[in-house]
Design a protein around this motif. Structure first.
Motif, PDB file in Angstrom:
ATOM      1  N   GLN A  24       0.837  -1.200   0.000  1.00 16.07           N
ATOM      2  CA  GLN A  24       0.000   0.000   0.000  1.00 16.07           C
ATOM      3  C   GLN A  24       0.871   1.249   0.000  1.00 16.07           C
ATOM      4  N   ARG A  25       0.267   2.366  -0.410  1.00 14.17           N
ATOM      5  CA  ARG A  25       1.029   3.609  -0.536  1.00 14.17           C
ATOM      6  C   ARG A  25       1.236   4.272   0.819  1.00 14.17           C
ATOM      7  N   ARG A  26       2.126   5.259   0.838  1.00 12.63           N
ATOM      8  CA  ARG A  26       2.426   6.004   2.051  1.00 12.63           C
ATOM      9  C   ARG A  26       1.213   6.813   2.498  1.00 12.63           C
ATOM     10  N   TYR A  27       1.323   7.362   3.692  1.00  9.41           N
ATOM     11  CA  TYR A  27       0.282   8.255   4.182  1.00  9.41           C
ATOM     12  C   TYR A  27       0.211   9.479   3.282  1.00  9.41           C
ATOM     13  N   GLN A  28      -1.015   9.852   2.853  1.00 11.58           N
ATOM     14  CA  GLN A  28      -1.186  10.867   1.811  1.00 11.58           C
ATOM     15  C   GLN A  28      -2.118  12.014   2.196  1.00 11.58           C
ATOM     16  N   TRP A  29      -2.719  11.981   3.370  1.00 11.08           N
ATOM     17  CA  TRP A  29      -3.714  13.006   3.666  1.00 11.08           C
ATOM     18  C   TRP A  29      -3.073  14.373   3.860  1.00 11.08           C
ATOM     19  N   SER A  30      -3.617  15.361   3.147  1.00  8.49           N
ATOM     20  CA  SER A  30      -3.200  16.749   3.284  1.00  8.49           C
ATOM     21  C   SER A  30      -4.355  17.518   3.928  1.00  8.49           C
ATOM     22  N   ASP A  31      -4.261  18.842   3.938  1.00  9.57           N
ATOM     23  CA  ASP A  31      -5.332  19.648   4.528  1.00  9.57           C
ATOM     24  C   ASP A  31      -6.680  19.404   3.857  1.00  9.57           C
ATOM     25  N   THR A  32      -6.654  19.000   2.599  1.00 15.32           N
ATOM     26  CA  THR A  32      -7.908  18.726   1.884  1.00 15.32           C
ATOM     27  C   THR A  32      -8.717  17.669   2.602  1.00 15.32           C
ATOM     28  N   GLU A  33      -8.038  16.643   3.135  1.00 17.40           N
ATOM     29  CA  GLU A  33      -8.738  15.578   3.879  1.00 17.40           C
ATOM     30  C   GLU A  33      -8.745  15.842   5.379  1.00 17.40           C
ATOM     31  N   LEU A  34      -7.690  16.476   5.897  1.00 16.43           N
ATOM     32  CA  LEU A  34      -7.582  16.681   7.341  1.00 16.43           C
ATOM     33  C   LEU A  34      -8.609  17.686   7.862  1.00 16.43           C
ATOM     34  N   ALA A  35      -8.843  18.765   7.102  1.00 12.05           N
ATOM     35  CA  ALA A  35      -9.755  19.809   7.590  1.00 12.05           C
ATOM     36  C   ALA A  35     -11.174  19.275   7.818  1.00 12.05           C
ATOM     37  N   PRO A  36     -11.776  18.524   6.862  1.00 15.04           N
ATOM     38  CA  PRO A  36     -13.110  17.973   7.139  1.00 15.04           C
ATOM     39  C   PRO A  36     -13.116  17.028   8.341  1.00 15.04           C
ATOM     40  N   PHE A  37     -12.074  16.199   8.467  1.00 13.72           N
ATOM     41  CA  PHE A  37     -11.974  15.314   9.629  1.00 13.72           C
ATOM     42  C   PHE A  37     -11.947  16.133  10.913  1.00 13.72           C
ATOM     43  N   TRP A  38     -11.131  17.180  10.951  1.00 13.05           N
ATOM     44  CA  TRP A  38     -11.020  18.019  12.143  1.00 13.05           C
ATOM     45  C   TRP A  38     -12.360  18.670  12.487  1.00 13.05           C
ATOM     46  N   HIS A  39     -13.043  19.199  11.512  1.00  9.48           N
ATOM     47  CA  HIS A  39     -14.322  19.858  11.789  1.00  9.48           C
ATOM     48  C   HIS A  39     -15.372  18.863  12.262  1.00  9.48           C
ATOM     49  N   ASP A  40     -15.317  17.626  11.774  1.00  6.90           N
ATOM     50  CA  ASP A  40     -16.230  16.595  12.286  1.00  6.90           C
ATOM     51  C   ASP A  40     -15.963  16.320  13.764  1.00  6.90           C
ATOM     52  N   VAL A  41     -14.685  16.217  14.136  1.00  5.85           N
ATOM     53  CA  VAL A  41     -14.340  15.958  15.535  1.00  5.85           C
ATOM     54  C   VAL A  41     -14.750  17.139  16.417  1.00  5.85           C
ATOM     55  N   VAL A  42     -14.455  18.354  15.956  1.00  3.96           N
ATOM     56  CA  VAL A  42     -14.783  19.543  16.735  1.00  3.96           C
ATOM     57  C   VAL A  42     -16.294  19.675  16.916  1.00  3.96           C
ATOM     58  N   ALA A  43     -17.053  19.348  15.886  1.00 11.64           N
ATOM     59  CA  ALA A  43     -18.516  19.448  16.009  1.00 11.64           C
ATOM     60  C   ALA A  43     -19.027  18.543  17.120  1.00 11.64           C
ATOM     61  N   LYS A  44     -18.488  17.315  17.193  1.00 10.69           N
ATOM     62  CA  LYS A  44     -18.909  16.393  18.252  1.00 10.69           C
ATOM     63  C   LYS A  44     -18.378  16.839  19.612  1.00 10.69           C
ATOM     64  N   ALA A  45     -17.175  17.421  19.641  1.00  3.88           N
ATOM     65  CA  ALA A  45     -16.633  17.921  20.909  1.00  3.88           C
ATOM     66  C   ALA A  45     -17.497  19.050  21.448  1.00  3.88           C
ATOM     67  N   ASP A  46     -17.938  19.932  20.564  1.00  7.49           N
ATOM     68  CA  ASP A  46     -18.810  21.028  21.002  1.00  7.49           C
ATOM     69  C   ASP A  46     -20.145  20.509  21.528  1.00  7.49           C
ATOM     70  N   GLU A  47     -20.666  19.483  20.855  1.00  3.42           N
ATOM     71  CA  GLU A  47     -21.907  18.882  21.350  1.00  3.42           C
ATOM     72  C   GLU A  47     -21.696  18.278  22.729  1.00  3.42           C
ATOM     73  N   ALA A  48     -20.548  17.637  22.928  1.00  4.06           N
ATOM     74  CA  ALA A  48     -20.259  17.041  24.234  1.00  4.06           C
ATOM     75  C   ALA A  48     -20.149  18.109  25.314  1.00  4.06           C
ATOM     76  N   LEU A  49     -19.519  19.229  24.999  1.00  6.13           N
ATOM     77  CA  LEU A  49     -19.380  20.311  25.976  1.00  6.13           C
ATOM     78  C   LEU A  49     -20.732  20.931  26.329  1.00  6.13           C
ATOM     79  N   SER A  50     -21.616  20.969  25.372  1.00 10.46           N
ATOM     80  CA  SER A  50     -22.920  21.586  25.615  1.00 10.46           C
ATOM     81  C   SER A  50     -23.950  20.593  26.150  1.00 10.46           C
TER      82      SER A  50
END
Length: 633
Positions: A24-50
């Motif tokens: 298999q190929r090396r790790y390839q995720w750049s901001d194009t893939e990382l940013a949506p992942f991060w916003h998904d995590v943050v959305a759930k974190a905010d829900e948990a805080l509230s």
């Protein structure tokens, strides 16, 4: 095959090693893939805080297969990651970054809580020290990712100083994707701990701000991030059985969506077969394949069409060089499978032999692309082909470079290939059939038992149609005097290359070998805007239009063109010939000494200079039947 959904906590907490297959190929995720992942995590974190958590979020699929060593008592199980390794690696990098930020902020329960999701507790029967890691990435990424997972950020910087600027800040470009993702996550996580959702990820790296200094709130936000990933993100886990073909499933899954490079699929196929045949796959990977993991090979090949990574073009050239047959870039993986297993039979007895055949051309390609071998005839050919954007000659160059010919013969072949390209361009003949011409030459070399100058000359002497013929000396002379090459070649380096070769040929035997300046401009001696200072010499009562048409026709021919430095070009402008002559005479270029003896510059002078340059061109770009070609090179 079994498919169930699990939260990330359930996937990572059990003692087992997730083995990313070597193919298999090396790790390839750049901001194009990382940013949506991060916003998904943050959305759930905010829900948990509230306190308003509603649904668990699906992060995609993870396809796992048996590790191949069965179940052994006292040994940590191995699980092969068939698909989803990019996502799984992202989880690990995120957790390592979260642990680092928590350590800096003194939130030790998070630091300790993350450990079971990054590390296994080795069992009594484990003899591989890497068993302690949950994830075993591909060899190209393994050392870096394991260092990130096991060591604090300060030690990562000590281990990989080339990934940082002198001031200690991490580089954002020219570094592995895994390193960039880890740094990005640390910055985003720290930003979230200080500012919350509104500022998370919105500032540029390096911005300074005071932020929220409530340490209790920062700790709660970090806990929320960990909870969001582990407890509120789900994966569909597909577990394959012993009878399921992991390679076929991998290829099927990756036939759509974000495309793999053709060489990704080739590598997968090669190392899957190596493992199946019991060859030392990881040893082969490090010893033979490792060179292709450099960033150079993932860059888009300049001047090559279509726009694809160098690795794909390299593979296409190799297949054509080895088979003498045209290769379709759009069907490159299928082309390779057909090459490795023609008519269902194994071409190579061992995968190692296959890799040797494939990788032995890599140094030649590096030299042709200008990355190595400066001063050699092959490097010269590569720079010439780059100027004319003709990489379809690479397979022939591969064959010649690997044939063990004398330096003189190899140089003569390279000169003739270059001559063919330039003559056809100057004569206004199409370049659309060049790939077929070079493929035919390569096939002839294979039939003749290897490349030679005689074989190449015979190939050009074969009866061919006008679309591929080698222009004669007379045709080249006419084209040099009449074709508007400035209009044809003004973009790119083609016209500069023609004029520079004429410059070199214009020097006397004792002239200083001036190297080509990095900045050259093409100058019209009689300017394109000639009306103000260059009136037409029309006799009284004679029509002016034919003379104007003649001037417009000649003004873009080679006889009216020369090379200058950028400063000289600007100073020449559209001035009169007397002004230009003095400045051109002061130039160090031999091509400009021609004008010193001229009292005026007109259409007749242009035609005279074109004819003189044409005679030099016949020698610079020789015809295959030229006497003594092999010796001249």
């Amino acid at each position: 095959m079994d498919a169930k959904d699990y939260v990330v906590n359930e996937v990572l907490r059990d003692p087992r090693r997730f083995m990313v297959p070597i193919y298999q190929r090396r790790y390839q995720w750049s901001d194009t893939e990382l940013a949506p992942f991060w916003h998904d995590v943050v959305a759930k974190a905010d829900e948990a805080l509230s306190g308003e958590l509603r649904f668990q979020h699906y992060m995609g699929a993870l396809i796992l297969a048996p590790g191949g060593d069965g179940y052994n008592v006292g040994v940590t199980p191995r699980i092969q990651v068939v698909d989803g390794q990019q996502r799984l690696t992202t989880f690990q990098l995120f957790l390592a970054a979260l642990r680092e930020v928590a350590e800096r902020r003194g939130v030790q329960d998070i630091v300790q809580g993350i450990r079971p999701y990054l590390f296994n507790q080795p069992m009594s029967g484990d003899d591989d020290p890497l068993t302690r890691f949950k994830l075993s990435p591909t060899p190209a990424d393994r050392d870096l990712i394991h260092t990130i997972i096991e060591r604090p950020a300060d030690e990562v910087r000590t281990r990989y100083p080339e990934y940082y600027f002198q001031n200690g800040n991490p580089r954002q470009t020219g570094v592995p994707f895994a390193f960039a993702a880890y740094q990005r996550f640390m910055w985003w996580i720290d930003d979230y701990a200080r500012y919350g959702l509104a500022s998370a990820g919105d500032r540029d790296v390096g911005d300074e701000a005071d932020g929220d200094q409530d340490l209790g709130l920062a700790a709660r936000r970090l806990h929320a991030l960990l909870q969001a990933l582990l407890s509120h993100m789900k994966l569909v886990v597909i577990s394959l059985g012993e009878g399921d073909d992991a390679q076929v499933i991998f290829e099927t899954l990756n036939s759509k969506g974000k495309p793999l490079l053709a060489m990704d699929l080739v590598r997968n196929n090669i190392f899957h077969r190596a493992e199946t045949q019991g060859e030392a796959a990881e040893n082969l990977y490090r010893r033979l394949w490792g060179t292709f993991e450099e960033p150079f090979w993932e860059q888009v090949a300049p001047g090559a069409r279509p726009a694809r990574p160098r690795l794909d073009h390299f593979l296409s050239h190799v297949l054509t060089a080895l088979t003498g047959q045209a290769t379709s870039l759009r069907e490159l993986y299928a082309e390779y499978r057909n090459f490795a297993r023609p008519r269902g039979k194994q071409r190579f007895e061992r995968v190692e032999d296959e890799l040797v055949a494939l990788t032995r051309f890599a140094p030649t390609y590096l030299t042709l692309e200008g990355a190595d071998g400066e001063g050699t005839a092959l490097h010269w050919l590569g720079r010439k082909l780059a100027s004319w954007e003709v990489t379809t000659a690479y397979p022939v160059a591969f064959q010649v470079a690997e044939a063990g010919l004398s330096e003189d013969e190899a140089r003569a072949i390279y000169r003739l290939l270059y001559s063919y390209v330039v003559r056809r361009a100057i004569c206004g003949l199409t370049a659309k059939n060049l790939n077929g011409v070079f493929q035919r030459i390569g096939a002839r070399f294979l039939r003749d038992g290897g490349p030679s100058l005689a074989s190449l000359v015979d190939s050009f002497a074969e009866p061919v149609g006008p679309a591929v013929r080698f222009p004669s000396d007379d045709e080249l002379r006419w084209a040099m005097c009449n074709n508007p090459l400035y209009k044809w070649f003004n973009k790119g380096e083609r016209l500069q290359d023609v004029l520079w070769e004429l410059e070199v040929a214009s020097r006397g035997p004792f002239a200083e070998a001036l190297a080509r300046p990095s900045s050259l401009w093409i100058e019209h001696v009689m300017p394109q805007s000639w009306e103000a200072h260059w009136p037409l010499p029309v006799a009284e009562g004679a029509p002016e239009q034919p003379e104007a048409e003649r001037r417009e026709r000649l003004i873009h021919t080679l006889g009216n063109l020369t090379l200058t430095t950028d400063r000289l070009n600007i100073s020449l402008g559209n001035g009169m010939f007397e002004e230009k002559r003095a400045k051109l005479d002061a130039s160090l270029l031999a091509l400009n000494k021609w004008f010193a003896s001229r009292g005026e510059w007109n259409e007749a002078a242009i035609e005279e200079r074109s004819a003189e340059l044409a005679e030099r061109a016949v020698t610079i770009w020789p015809h295959p039947l030229a006497t003594g070609l092999a010796q001249r090179g």
